[in-house]
Design a protein around this motif. Structure first.
Motif, PDB file in Angstrom:
ATOM      1  N   ILE A  88       7.308 -40.104  65.898  1.00  0.00           N
ATOM      2  CA  ILE A  88       6.002 -40.335  66.410  1.00  0.00           C
ATOM      3  C   ILE A  88       5.313 -39.215  65.472  1.00  0.00           C
ATOM      4  CG2 ILE A  88       4.481 -39.661  68.317  1.00  0.00           C
ATOM      5  CD1 ILE A  88       6.914 -40.436  70.375  1.00  0.00           C
ATOM      6  N   GLY A  89       4.082 -39.580  65.006  1.00  0.00           N
ATOM      7  CA  GLY A  89       3.323 -38.758  64.413  1.00  0.00           C
ATOM      8  C   GLY A  89       2.188 -38.335  65.273  1.00  0.00           C
ATOM      9  N   ASP A  90       0.872 -38.209  64.771  1.00  0.00           N
ATOM     10  CA  ASP A  90      -0.278 -37.727  65.588  1.00  0.00           C
ATOM     11  C   ASP A  90      -0.469 -38.436  66.958  1.00  0.00           C
ATOM     12  OD1 ASP A  90      -0.577 -35.922  63.588  1.00  0.00           O
ATOM     13  OD2 ASP A  90      -2.094 -37.199  62.596  1.00  0.00           O
ATOM     14  N   ILE A  91      -0.966 -37.763  67.812  1.00  0.00           N
ATOM     15  CA  ILE A  91      -1.359 -38.303  69.235  1.00  0.00           C
ATOM     16  C   ILE A  91      -2.778 -37.694  69.502  1.00  0.00           C
ATOM     17  CG2 ILE A  91      -0.782 -38.117  71.458  1.00  0.00           C
ATOM     18  CD1 ILE A  91       2.058 -37.674  70.938  1.00  0.00           C
ATOM     19  N   ASN A  92      -3.562 -38.743  69.606  1.00  0.00           N
ATOM     20  CA  ASN A  92      -4.986 -38.350  69.865  1.00  0.00           C
ATOM     21  C   ASN A  92      -5.372 -38.801  71.329  1.00  0.00           C
ATOM     22  OD1 ASN A  92      -5.528 -37.260  67.337  1.00  0.00           O
ATOM     23  ND2 ASN A  92      -5.824 -39.354  66.507  1.00  0.00           N
TER      24      ASN A  92
END
Length: 121
Positions: A90-94
């Motif tokens: 999992i990378g970025d979470i916005n």
């Protein structure tokens, strides 16, 4: 008879449908490939779709809003935990919100989430 032929020619020579078709075909392939929009389908349908996209491109964005946010989180967790050997993380979470107008005309804020899932390289 000649008036009938001109009447049938006029509707077929309109240029507006061709320009709108060209604009939609030029915008759909860029956004549709790397983004999965979560809705009301079964959970594994979104997991499968995301894994297919990850086989072709290095990162996929999973987007959802409102009641579908928990399903988006579940999709990302299944991909990252159950496929550890495949090397996805999992990378970025916005998170955010959008103002939408309801059917009764009132403005409502709806929560949104975007989760980026990447291939380890």
């Amino acid at each position: 008879m000649s008036t009938d032929n001109t009447e049938t020619i006029e509707p077929t020579t309109t240029a507006e449908p061709t320009t709108t078709a060209e604009s939609t075909t030029s915008t759909q392939p860029t956004g549709a490939r790397d983004t999965i929009y979560i809705g009301k389908k079964p959970l594994m349908a979104y997991v499968t779709s995301t894994l297919i996209q990850l086989a072709n491109i290095p990162s996929v964005s999973i987007k959802a809003r409102g009641m579908s946010i928990s399903r988006a989180v579940d999709v990302a967790q299944i991909i990252s935990r159950k496929t550890e050997n495949a090397g996805y993380k999992i990378g970025d979470i916005n998170i955010g919100s959008e103002s939408l107008e309801s059917q009764d005309g009132r403005t409502r804020n709806v929560s949104t989430i975007e989760i980026v899932v990447k291939r380890n390289q």
